[in-house]
Design a protein around this motif. Structure first.
Motif, PDB file in Angstrom:
ATOM      1  N   ARG A 100       0.765  -1.234  -0.022  1.00 44.35           N
ATOM      2  CA  ARG A 100      -0.134   0.104   0.000  1.00 44.35           C
ATOM      3  C   ARG A 100       0.928   1.318   0.167  1.00 44.35           C
ATOM      4  N   VAL A 101       0.492   2.295  -0.712  1.00 38.02           N
ATOM      5  CA  VAL A 101       1.213   3.383  -0.791  1.00 38.02           C
ATOM      6  C   VAL A 101       0.375   4.780  -0.154  1.00 38.02           C
ATOM      7  N   VAL A 102       1.095   5.043   0.932  1.00 31.85           N
ATOM      8  CA  VAL A 102       0.481   6.633   1.891  1.00 31.85           C
ATOM      9  C   VAL A 102       0.992   7.595   0.960  1.00 31.85           C
ATOM     10  N   TYR A 103       0.331   8.286   0.119  1.00 35.92           N
ATOM     11  CA  TYR A 103       0.697   9.627  -0.573  1.00 35.92           C
ATOM     12  C   TYR A 103       0.595  10.712   0.213  1.00 35.92           C
ATOM     13  N   PRO A 104       1.475  11.698   0.278  1.00 38.23           N
ATOM     14  CA  PRO A 104       1.065  12.866   1.019  1.00 38.23           C
ATOM     15  C   PRO A 104      -0.125  13.610   0.336  1.00 38.23           C
ATOM     16  N   GLU A 105      -0.954  14.246   1.229  1.00 33.35           N
ATOM     17  CA  GLU A 105      -2.050  14.844   0.787  1.00 33.35           C
ATOM     18  C   GLU A 105      -1.814  15.788  -0.414  1.00 33.35           C
ATOM     19  N   GLN A 106      -0.932  16.746  -0.466  1.00 34.43           N
ATOM     20  CA  GLN A 106      -0.753  17.334  -1.650  1.00 34.43           C
ATOM     21  C   GLN A 106      -0.529  16.599  -2.753  1.00 34.43           C
ATOM     22  N   TRP A 107       0.105  15.519  -2.795  1.00 37.37           N
ATOM     23  CA  TRP A 107       0.283  14.532  -4.047  1.00 37.37           C
ATOM     24  C   TRP A 107      -1.184  13.957  -4.576  1.00 37.37           C
ATOM     25  N   LEU A 108      -2.118  13.522  -3.494  1.00 43.04           N
ATOM     26  CA  LEU A 108      -3.383  13.178  -3.736  1.00 43.04           C
ATOM     27  C   LEU A 108      -4.329  14.145  -4.439  1.00 43.04           C
ATOM     28  N   GLU A 109      -3.963  15.445  -4.166  1.00 45.27           N
ATOM     29  CA  GLU A 109      -4.747  16.684  -4.847  1.00 45.27           C
ATOM     30  C   GLU A 109      -3.981  16.300  -6.399  1.00 45.27           C
ATOM     31  N   GLN A 110      -2.834  16.490  -6.443  1.00 50.12           N
ATOM     32  CA  GLN A 110      -2.357  16.276  -7.760  1.00 50.12           C
ATOM     33  C   GLN A 110      -2.760  15.093  -8.702  1.00 50.12           C
ATOM     34  N   PHE A 111      -3.004  13.930  -7.961  1.00 48.85           N
ATOM     35  CA  PHE A 111      -3.638  12.813  -8.618  1.00 48.85           C
ATOM     36  C   PHE A 111      -4.997  13.162  -9.086  1.00 48.85           C
ATOM     37  N   LYS A 112      -5.685  13.867  -8.330  1.00 46.18           N
ATOM     38  CA  LYS A 112      -7.064  14.159  -8.756  1.00 46.18           C
ATOM     39  C   LYS A 112      -7.253  14.408 -10.301  1.00 46.18           C
ATOM     40  N   ASP A 113      -6.408  15.512 -10.637  1.00 47.90           N
ATOM     41  CA  ASP A 113      -6.514  15.907 -12.062  1.00 47.90           C
ATOM     42  C   ASP A 113      -6.074  14.771 -13.008  1.00 47.90           C
ATOM     43  N   ALA A 114      -5.180  13.983 -12.549  1.00 42.83           N
ATOM     44  CA  ALA A 114      -4.558  12.741 -13.318  1.00 42.83           C
ATOM     45  C   ALA A 114      -5.915  11.766 -13.452  1.00 42.83           C
ATOM     46  N   VAL A 157      -9.127  12.996 -13.241  1.00 43.17           N
ATOM     47  CA  VAL A 157     -10.190  13.373 -13.869  1.00 43.17           C
ATOM     48  C   VAL A 157     -10.161  13.436 -15.592  1.00 43.17           C
ATOM     49  N   TRP A 158      -8.553  13.567 -15.788  1.00 44.64           N
ATOM     50  CA  TRP A 158      -8.225  13.648 -17.197  1.00 44.64           C
ATOM     51  C   TRP A 158      -7.726  12.354 -17.658  1.00 44.64           C
ATOM     52  N   LYS A 159      -7.741  11.243 -16.954  1.00 47.28           N
ATOM     53  CA  LYS A 159      -7.439  10.010 -17.417  1.00 47.28           C
ATOM     54  C   LYS A 159      -5.855   9.999 -17.765  1.00 47.28           C
ATOM     55  N   GLU A 160      -5.047  10.783 -17.190  1.00 51.02           N
ATOM     56  CA  GLU A 160      -3.725  10.816 -17.282  1.00 51.02           C
ATOM     57  C   GLU A 160      -2.909   9.428 -16.826  1.00 51.02           C
ATOM     58  N   LEU A 161      -3.533   8.814 -16.025  1.00 54.07           N
ATOM     59  CA  LEU A 161      -3.196   7.391 -15.459  1.00 54.07           C
ATOM     60  C   LEU A 161      -3.967   6.210 -16.292  1.00 54.07           C
ATOM     61  N   TYR A 166     -13.552  10.721  -9.630  1.00 53.42           N
ATOM     62  CA  TYR A 166     -14.130   9.603 -10.262  1.00 53.42           C
ATOM     63  C   TYR A 166     -15.383   9.839 -10.993  1.00 53.42           C
ATOM     64  N   THR A 167     -16.059  10.972 -10.755  1.00 49.90           N
ATOM     65  CA  THR A 167     -17.402  11.454 -11.329  1.00 49.90           C
ATOM     66  C   THR A 167     -17.428  10.873 -12.991  1.00 49.90           C
ATOM     67  N   ARG A 168     -16.415  11.033 -13.617  1.00 46.47           N
ATOM     68  CA  ARG A 168     -16.448  10.922 -15.009  1.00 46.47           C
ATOM     69  C   ARG A 168     -15.751   9.668 -15.524  1.00 46.47           C
ATOM     70  N   GLU A 169     -15.482   8.725 -14.517  1.00 47.72           N
ATOM     71  CA  GLU A 169     -14.802   7.525 -14.903  1.00 47.72           C
ATOM     72  C   GLU A 169     -15.623   6.690 -15.947  1.00 47.72           C
ATOM     73  N   GLU A 170     -15.040   6.000 -16.736  1.00 48.07           N
ATOM     74  CA  GLU A 170     -15.765   5.327 -17.887  1.00 48.07           C
ATOM     75  C   GLU A 170     -15.279   3.970 -17.506  1.00 48.07           C
ATOM     76  N   ASP A 171     -14.144   3.395 -17.015  1.00 50.78           N
ATOM     77  CA  ASP A 171     -13.686   1.999 -16.978  1.00 50.78           C
ATOM     78  C   ASP A 171     -14.569   1.030 -15.885  1.00 50.78           C
ATOM     79  N   PRO A 172     -15.006  -0.166 -16.631  1.00 50.29           N
ATOM     80  CA  PRO A 172     -16.180  -0.682 -15.625  1.00 50.29           C
ATOM     81  C   PRO A 172     -15.153  -1.198 -14.357  1.00 50.29           C
ATOM     82  N   GLU A 173     -14.072  -1.776 -14.472  1.00 52.00           N
ATOM     83  CA  GLU A 173     -13.285  -2.331 -13.240  1.00 52.00           C
ATOM     84  C   GLU A 173     -13.054  -1.175 -12.298  1.00 52.00           C
ATOM     85  N   VAL A 174     -12.883   0.007 -12.852  1.00 54.08           N
ATOM     86  CA  VAL A 174     -12.768   1.201 -11.894  1.00 54.08           C
ATOM     87  C   VAL A 174     -14.038   1.391 -11.080  1.00 54.08           C
TER      88      VAL A 174
END
Length: 186
Positions: free
Chosen positions: A32-46, A48-52, A85-93
């Motif tokens: 398990r990876v515990v990310y700093p809160e500021q990293w989680l904020e950056q991951f939100k955009d990733a 939303v925009w499906k950069e991951l 994740y409101t605009r997520e498209e992947d069924p597994e996600v």
């Protein structure tokens, strides 16, 4: 099942001003990876925009939920991240999102103000995908999307969407009225 404290490793990175570093890319390691809160904020955009890739969007949420359940991450961080994740498209996600919503829902007694607010939050997460999927299958739809539809509708109804509950009741009444039953007598 681990019956003792887990080993912890701390990994330090230089201060990242713009961007992010995703550890356990591909979500292949049993950790398990515990990310700093500021990293989680950056991951939100990733997210939303499906950069991951979808496996990493799923993995981030899976880790965050497990760490929240273990008391290592505040629930408010999980809820804030889940909003990406409101605009997520992947069924597994979506299966993971539904598992998180269901797990959190079980912690809140029905009829309380907390549960009322949580149900509204859950409906907000689900609204876009439920409207996009609708009630009817379409020809070019994959089997995973076909299997996801009833789970999404059930969750939307469980969290109190009145129109979904009314439509489900209407469809059930039609089913009972119009479908022949097979009776086996011995």
């Amino acid at each position: 099942l681990l019956s003792q404290e887990c080993d912890t490793s701390v990994v330090s990175f230089p201060d990242i001003k713009n961007g992010w570093v995703k550890l356990n890319a591909g979500h292949i390691a049993l950790l398990r990876v515990v990310y700093p809160e500021q990293w989680l904020e950056q991951f939100k955009d990733a997210v939303v925009w499906k950069e991951l890739p979808s496996i990493d969007r799923l993995g981030l949420l899976n880790d965050l939920y497990a760490l929240t359940r273990a008391g290592r991450v505040p629930t408010v961080q999980l809820l804030s991240f889940l909003g990406a994740y409101t605009r997520e498209e992947d069924p597994e996600v979506w299966e993971e999102i539904l598992a998180v919503l269901s797990g959190l829902s079980r912690l809140m007694p029905p009829g309380t103000q907390t549960r009322t607010h949580f149900d509204a939050y859950a409906r907000n997460i689900l609204t876009h995908v439920v409207r996009e999927k609708g009630w009817e299958e379409y020809a070019e739809e994959s089997h995973t999307h076909k299997m996801l539809r009833p789970r999404l509708l059930a969750a939307y109804g469980k969290h109190g969407d009145k129109a979904t509950l009314e439509e489900a009741n209407r469809r059930f009444a039609v089913f009972v009225r119009e479908r022949p039953f097979i009776v086996c007598s011995s």
